[in-house]
Design a protein around this motif. Structure first.
Motif, PDB file in Angstrom:
ATOM      1  N   LEU A 229       0.830  -1.207   0.000  1.00 51.84           N
ATOM      2  CA  LEU A 229       0.000   0.000   0.000  1.00 51.84           C
ATOM      3  C   LEU A 229       0.867   1.260   0.000  1.00 51.84           C
ATOM      4  CD1 LEU A 229      -2.769  -1.127   2.517  1.00 51.84           C
ATOM      5  CD2 LEU A 229      -2.809  -1.196   0.025  1.00 51.84           C
ATOM      6  N   PHE A 230       2.032   1.192   0.632  1.00 48.56           N
ATOM      7  CA  PHE A 230       3.000   2.286   0.573  1.00 48.56           C
ATOM      8  C   PHE A 230       3.440   2.513  -0.875  1.00 48.56           C
ATOM      9  CE2 PHE A 230       7.632   3.364   0.659  1.00 48.56           C
ATOM     10  CZ  PHE A 230       7.507   4.679   1.096  1.00 48.56           C
ATOM     11  N   GLN A 231       3.648   1.412  -1.609  1.00 47.43           N
ATOM     12  CA  GLN A 231       3.987   1.536  -3.025  1.00 47.43           C
ATOM     13  C   GLN A 231       2.841   2.163  -3.814  1.00 47.43           C
ATOM     14  OE1 GLN A 231       5.052  -2.699  -3.625  1.00 47.43           O
ATOM     15  NE2 GLN A 231       7.059  -1.976  -4.305  1.00 47.43           N
ATOM     16  N   LEU A 232       1.605   1.842  -3.418  1.00 47.84           N
ATOM     17  CA  LEU A 232       0.429   2.440  -4.063  1.00 47.84           C
ATOM     18  C   LEU A 232       0.430   3.954  -3.880  1.00 47.84           C
ATOM     19  CD1 LEU A 232      -2.363   2.083  -5.469  1.00 47.84           C
ATOM     20  CD2 LEU A 232      -3.348   1.809  -3.186  1.00 47.84           C
ATOM     21  N   GLU A 233       0.748   4.406  -2.681  1.00 43.31           N
ATOM     22  CA  GLU A 233       0.837   5.843  -2.417  1.00 43.31           C
ATOM     23  C   GLU A 233       1.921   6.480  -3.284  1.00 43.31           C
ATOM     24  OE1 GLU A 233       0.820   8.477   1.605  1.00 43.31           O
ATOM     25  OE2 GLU A 233       2.582   7.206   1.320  1.00 43.31           O
ATOM     26  N   GLN A 234       3.027   5.786  -3.453  1.00 45.12           N
ATOM     27  CA  GLN A 234       4.104   6.306  -4.296  1.00 45.12           C
ATOM     28  C   GLN A 234       3.687   6.406  -5.761  1.00 45.12           C
ATOM     29  OE1 GLN A 234       7.197   3.437  -3.022  1.00 45.12           O
ATOM     30  NE2 GLN A 234       8.364   5.196  -2.295  1.00 45.12           N
ATOM     31  N   VAL A 235       2.877   5.448  -6.217  1.00 47.16           N
ATOM     32  CA  VAL A 235       2.357   5.495  -7.580  1.00 47.16           C
ATOM     33  C   VAL A 235       1.515   6.753  -7.786  1.00 47.16           C
ATOM     34  CG1 VAL A 235       0.706   4.414  -9.166  1.00 47.16           C
ATOM     35  CG2 VAL A 235       2.411   3.014  -8.011  1.00 47.16           C
ATOM     36  N   TYR A 236       0.682   7.071  -6.797  1.00 47.26           N
ATOM     37  CA  TYR A 236      -0.156   8.268  -6.883  1.00 47.26           C
ATOM     38  C   TYR A 236       0.704   9.528  -6.958  1.00 47.26           C
ATOM     39  CZ  TYR A 236      -3.437  11.937  -5.510  1.00 47.26           C
ATOM     40  OH  TYR A 236      -4.185  13.081  -5.462  1.00 47.26           O
ATOM     41  N   THR A 237       1.727   9.586  -6.119  1.00 40.84           N
ATOM     42  CA  THR A 237       2.603  10.756  -6.087  1.00 40.84           C
ATOM     43  C   THR A 237       3.364  10.920  -7.395  1.00 40.84           C
ATOM     44  OG1 THR A 237       2.912  10.481  -3.698  1.00 40.84           O
ATOM     45  CG2 THR A 237       4.507  11.868  -4.844  1.00 40.84           C
ATOM     46  N   ALA A 238       3.805   9.805  -7.973  1.00 45.92           N
ATOM     47  CA  ALA A 238       4.652   9.868  -9.168  1.00 45.92           C
ATOM     48  C   ALA A 238       3.862   9.933 -10.469  1.00 45.92           C
ATOM     49  CB  ALA A 238       5.587   8.668  -9.193  1.00 45.92           C
ATOM     50  N   ARG A 239       2.691   9.256 -10.525  1.00 43.80           N
ATOM     51  CA  ARG A 239       2.020   9.082 -11.823  1.00 43.80           C
ATOM     52  C   ARG A 239       0.561   9.504 -11.854  1.00 43.80           C
ATOM     53  NH1 ARG A 239       3.277   2.958 -12.719  1.00 43.80           N
ATOM     54  NH2 ARG A 239       1.902   3.270 -14.523  1.00 43.80           N
ATOM     55  N   GLY A 240       0.006   9.921 -10.728  1.00 42.43           N
ATOM     56  CA  GLY A 240      -1.342  10.468 -10.760  1.00 42.43           C
ATOM     57  C   GLY A 240      -2.440   9.461 -10.476  1.00 42.43           C
ATOM     58  N   GLU A 241      -3.689   9.962 -10.567  1.00 42.71           N
ATOM     59  CA  GLU A 241      -4.844   9.203 -10.096  1.00 42.71           C
ATOM     60  C   GLU A 241      -5.188   8.003 -10.961  1.00 42.71           C
ATOM     61  OE1 GLU A 241      -9.059   9.782  -7.860  1.00 42.71           O
ATOM     62  OE2 GLU A 241      -7.752  11.462  -8.286  1.00 42.71           O
ATOM     63  N   GLN A 242      -5.033   8.110 -12.289  1.00 41.86           N
ATOM     64  CA  GLN A 242      -5.384   6.984 -13.152  1.00 41.86           C
ATOM     65  C   GLN A 242      -4.499   5.774 -12.875  1.00 41.86           C
ATOM     66  OE1 GLN A 242      -8.040   6.614 -15.370  1.00 41.86           O
ATOM     67  NE2 GLN A 242      -7.302   4.501 -15.221  1.00 41.86           N
ATOM     68  N   ALA A 243      -3.202   6.028 -12.778  1.00 42.89           N
ATOM     69  CA  ALA A 243      -2.279   4.935 -12.445  1.00 42.89           C
ATOM     70  C   ALA A 243      -2.590   4.388 -11.059  1.00 42.89           C
ATOM     71  CB  ALA A 243      -0.835   5.426 -12.502  1.00 42.89           C
ATOM     72  N   PHE A 244      -2.945   5.276 -10.144  1.00 34.59           N
ATOM     73  CA  PHE A 244      -3.321   4.863  -8.787  1.00 34.59           C
ATOM     74  C   PHE A 244      -4.524   3.922  -8.823  1.00 34.59           C
ATOM     75  CE2 PHE A 244      -6.113   5.401  -5.154  1.00 34.59           C
ATOM     76  CZ  PHE A 244      -5.267   5.263  -4.065  1.00 34.59           C
ATOM     77  N   ASN A 245      -5.541   4.288  -9.571  1.00 40.12           N
ATOM     78  CA  ASN A 245      -6.765   3.475  -9.627  1.00 40.12           C
ATOM     79  C   ASN A 245      -6.516   2.117 -10.269  1.00 40.12           C
ATOM     80  OD1 ASN A 245      -8.430   5.354  -8.355  1.00 40.12           O
ATOM     81  ND2 ASN A 245      -8.886   6.430 -10.267  1.00 40.12           N
ATOM     82  N   ASP A 246      -5.672   2.085 -11.303  1.00 43.12           N
ATOM     83  CA  ASP A 246      -5.343   0.807 -11.942  1.00 43.12           C
ATOM     84  C   ASP A 246      -4.625  -0.113 -10.959  1.00 43.12           C
ATOM     85  OD1 ASP A 246      -6.452   1.732 -14.277  1.00 43.12           O
ATOM     86  OD2 ASP A 246      -4.532   2.323 -15.184  1.00 43.12           O
ATOM     87  N   ARG A 247      -3.635   0.435 -10.241  1.00 43.55           N
ATOM     88  CA  ARG A 247      -2.891  -0.371  -9.270  1.00 43.55           C
ATOM     89  C   ARG A 247      -3.802  -0.808  -8.127  1.00 43.55           C
ATOM     90  NH1 ARG A 247       2.425  -0.773  -7.160  1.00 43.55           N
ATOM     91  NH2 ARG A 247       3.147  -0.437  -9.297  1.00 43.55           N
ATOM     92  N   LYS A 248      -4.686   0.091  -7.683  1.00 48.15           N
ATOM     93  CA  LYS A 248      -5.589  -0.232  -6.578  1.00 48.15           C
ATOM     94  C   LYS A 248      -6.488  -1.411  -6.930  1.00 48.15           C
ATOM     95  CE  LYS A 248      -9.420   2.058  -5.592  1.00 48.15           C
ATOM     96  NZ  LYS A 248     -10.391   3.096  -5.141  1.00 48.15           N
ATOM     97  N   LYS A 249      -7.029  -1.408  -8.145  1.00 49.51           N
ATOM     98  CA  LYS A 249      -7.902  -2.499  -8.582  1.00 49.51           C
ATOM     99  C   LYS A 249      -7.153  -3.830  -8.563  1.00 49.51           C
ATOM    100  CE  LYS A 249     -10.859  -3.842 -12.501  1.00 49.51           C
ATOM    101  NZ  LYS A 249     -10.189  -5.109 -12.851  1.00 49.51           N
ATOM    102  N   ASN A 250      -5.925  -3.831  -9.075  1.00 48.72           N
ATOM    103  CA  ASN A 250      -5.127  -5.058  -9.085  1.00 48.72           C
ATOM    104  C   ASN A 250      -4.788  -5.522  -7.676  1.00 48.72           C
ATOM    105  OD1 ASN A 250      -5.094  -5.133 -11.897  1.00 48.72           O
ATOM    106  ND2 ASN A 250      -3.199  -3.953 -12.047  1.00 48.72           N
ATOM    107  N   LEU A 251      -4.532  -4.563  -6.790  1.00 47.81           N
ATOM    108  CA  LEU A 251      -4.198  -4.915  -5.410  1.00 47.81           C
ATOM    109  C   LEU A 251      -5.373  -5.588  -4.707  1.00 47.81           C
ATOM    110  CD1 LEU A 251      -2.110  -1.908  -4.033  1.00 47.81           C
ATOM    111  CD2 LEU A 251      -1.368  -4.268  -4.253  1.00 47.81           C
TER     112      LEU A 251
END
Length: 720
Positions: free
Chosen positions: A406-428
């Motif tokens: 989940l820490f990596q998920l937060e980093q995805v949001y910081t680095a790549r924005g909400e769309q990348a965050f949502n894609d990773r969240k769904k997979n998680l």
């Protein structure tokens, strides 16, 4: 005189053939082929590896990315280790239908069980692409060189000629001095066919793991399915059994001491050419740290598993995985010290230094050893901190592992924005469900308590966050597991409900997540950058060091590339060994030894009643050896992790056994192979056939194989 020269030549060849080695099958012609023949092999290099004809390599796929397997019928029947199929056997098991405890056998194909996600990979061809991969890297810095190499690999992977259903894999050899390209076929419809109960397939469990004598029937059976064109396909009821290009006849003829043996497989990782400084660090710094962490985790899990059958099923595979490396590292450390591996490496380095001077290569190679000495001294604390972090946070404390993702998920949001965050969240969310199926918060709380206490006290203090130093691990553990939503799948889904901003806010309010984030941020700031910087220097130095070894060694030198999960061949002889003073191990074990170790009701040494009955009646069918039932044997083949499930073959390429382990005293062979004590352990093919036939009654499988039996002796007719 000619006879004497021939004798000496054979003696030298046979001696050197015992010195280990993991050889690329496409490069066996010449020295390796001659060595194998001197040891008794009747196979040619072409019979082992061929592109144009079926060969032995066509019967040896990689099993699910981490083990080896072999084809043993024309209908896709696949043999591998019980411990390689363990996750799949467990996933089909419940308290009501416990295939781990009771075994599983499909007496007809429609009863075979699919295993989503399992992949079986065959090698089609191997090609040297070194020139292409290293093009344009000559004058670059190490970091830029690695980037350029990855670009070249990506390019050739797209352009190399192959069939549409095939894949490309490029791997480095000799520490970046050579690159080989593998064309592969990945089959994704793999079904469970048979597995003995754990009391056979895992007999001796963790007590016997990595030791000899061994009495484990470590095998399981699967079947590979293909589409109607015999090509790889996702699972479908319309798929048909795969027809391999080659499959192994199974020998029931048996083996004897000094017989030739050959093992093909996918050894995972070795570091045979590390300098003495690295070996010393492994033996005295890194392995002790890893061992301590895993020892603590195992004791907690074992305590719960012995009291609760449901927890035992949940944690069986995880426990086995932790214990496997834990015990291996203990043996490896002892072996490195006992064999004086550091001293042997230092002598090799002195000899290489002399060769460098003699060849006038001081400008190119003269600073290698001093660079190693400086780098390994500098990286020591960072390497220890890295191993503690990896063992405690990423591997063996599950709530920390969940939080880190989940820490990596937060980093995805910081680095790549909400769309990348949502894609990773769904997979998680999807990926976490099976993880929580095998998670028990009560167990993990006690593991957390023990491991965080070790981490806060033993990891180099200069890198730790201040708030972690001197903590009360019991209090912190109780507090986090009482309040954190990471302790349940529903709680995790609740944390991940909402838009990115809402989720990030909820995560940072969760005590479990906040604790992981604190540790991860400190590690990412204080350890990772400096470790990566020094390690990059070591990678460059190691590549040059390997180049010097290749360049300055005589042509007759037996220099093989380190293992990297690609197909290799190793060969040797059935042979016992002497592990210590006044102790000598013979190379064979029998069912008698199983009964000698038998402890009724014990989870490691219990024996099924039917096996006891067969033993008492000496009902061994066609598989006995002078009235005894063989179980396992050892040989001098150089193997490692990834060779689990590898076929052990005789001089004619028939299956005589199934590789599943190494002896404890020789586990240092990943770093330093000693022909005196390094032995691989194989379950005898006769024991496999006996269990399938007499114990399981799976005549359908026996009839499917090509089995080679001893020919009955016939008396010669006397002429009148």
């Amino acid at each position: 005189m000619k006879f004497l020269k021939l004798f000496l030549l054979l003696f030298v060849v046979q001696f050197h053939a015992q010195q280990g080695g993991m050889w690329v099958p496409s490069l066996l012609k010449g020295m390796n082929e001659n060595e194998m023949k001197a040891l008794g092999s009747k196979l040619t290099a072409e019979q082992i590896y061929s592109i144009n004809k079926s060969s032995l390599k066509d019967a040896v796929p990689q099993f699910d990315g981490g083990c080896t397997a072999e084809m043993i019928s024309s209908k896709g029947l696949l043999l591998t280790n019980h411990h390689c199929g363990y996750d799949n056997i467990q996933s089909h098991s419940t308290v009501e239908h416990d295939y781990l405890a009771d075994g599983f056998w499909a007496y007809k194909m429609e009863d075979e069980l699919p295993n989503p996600g399992v992949v079986v990979t065959f090698i089609v061809s191997i090609d040297d692409v070194t020139t292409t991969i290293l093009a344009g890297t000559e004058s670059l810095s190490e970091a830029d060189k690695q980037k350029k190499i990855q670009q070249n690999i990506a390019e050739i992977s797209k352009t190399y000629k192959k069939e549409a259903w095939q894949d490309i894999l490029v791997r480095t050899f000799f520490d970046g001095n050579q690159y080989l390209l593998f064309v592969t076929e990945n089959f994704k419809d793999v079904r469970l066919v048979g597995a003995p109960p754990s009391s056979i397939g895992k007999f001796g469990s963790d007590t016997d793991n990595w030791v000899w004598p061994r009495h484990t029937g470590d095998f399981s059976l699967f079947r590979v399915y293909a589409d109607k064109n015999n090509r790889p396909a996702e699972y479908s009821k319309d798929n048909v059994p795969y027809t391999p290009k080659h499959f192994f006849p199974v020998s029931a003829k048996g083996v004897k001491e000094n017989d030739f043996t050959m093992v093909l497989g996918y050894p995972g990782r070795t570091t045979e050419y590390l300098p003495s400084y690295a070996v010393e660090q492994i033996a005295y710094d890194l392995n002790p740290a890893r061992i301590e962490v895993r020892d603590a985790a195992l004791k907690v899990q074992d305590g719960f598993m012995r009291k609760d059958q449901a927890i035992k099923i949940q944690y069986a595979s995880k426990y086995a995985s932790i214990a496997n490396a834990w015990k291996k590292w203990i043996g490896e450390r002892k072996g490195l010290i006992k064999s004086n591996a550091v001293g042997v490496k230092q002598k090799f380095e002195k000899d290489l230094s002399d060769k460098i001077v003699k060849a006038g290569k001081q400008a190119e190679y003269g600073n290698l050893l001093s660079d190693f000495a400086k780098n390994y001294a500098e990286i020591k604390d960072y390497a220890i901190a890295r191993d503690y972090y990896s063992e405690v946070v990423l591997r063996h404390t599950e709530i920390l592992n969940f939080g880190y993702r989940l820490f990596q998920l937060e980093q995805v949001y910081t680095a790549r924005g909400e769309q990348a965050f949502n894609d990773r969240k769904k997979n998680l969310i999807e990926g976490f469900e099976p993880l929580y199926k095998d998670f028990n918060a009560q167990v993990d709380e006690k593991v957390f308590e023990k491991l965080i206490d070790i981490y806060s006290k033993k990891s180099p203090q200069q890198f730790l966050p201040e708030s972690l130093k001197g903590i009360n691990a019991t209090q912190v553990s109780a507090d986090i597991f009482k309040s954190s939503k990471l302790t349940s799948y529903n709680g995790l889904k609740e944390l991940l409900t909402g838009d990115a901003k809402t989720v990030i806010e909820k995560l940072n309010q969760d005590k479990g997540f906040a604790f992981v984030k604190m540790i991860a941020e400190a590690y990412n700031k204080n350890v990772a950058p400096k470790y990566d910087e020094i390690n990059l220097r070591n990678i460059a130095t190691q590549r040059t060091y390997m180049k010097a070894i290749l360049e300055l060694s005589p042509k007759s030198a037996r220099i093989f590339p380190d293992a990297n999960s690609t197909l290799r061949v190793t060969y040797g002889k059935v042979k016992g060994y002497k592990p210590s003073d006044a102790v000598v191990y013979t190379p064979f074990t029998y069912l008698d030894g199983v009964m000698e170790k038998y402890v009724p009701g014990d989870y490691e040494f219990d024996v099924p009643k039917k096996l006891i009955d067969l033993y008492n009646a000496k009902d061994y069918g066609k598989y006995a050896d002078n009235g005894k039932m063989p179980v396992a044997f050892i040989a001098t083949n150089h193997t490692t992790g990834g060779n689990s499930g590898s076929p052990a073959l005789d001089a004619e390429g028939n299956l005589i056994g199934l590789n599943f382990d190494r002896v404890w005293e020789g586990t240092m062979s990943d770093v330093y192979y000693s022909p005196d004590i390094c032995r691989n352990i194989m379950v005898d093919s006769r024991y496999i056939l006996f269990i399938i036939d007499k114990f399981a009654g799976a005549k359908n499988l026996i009839d499917e194989m090509k089995i080679i039996y001893n020919q009955p002796k016939t008396s010669k007719k006397v002429k009148k």
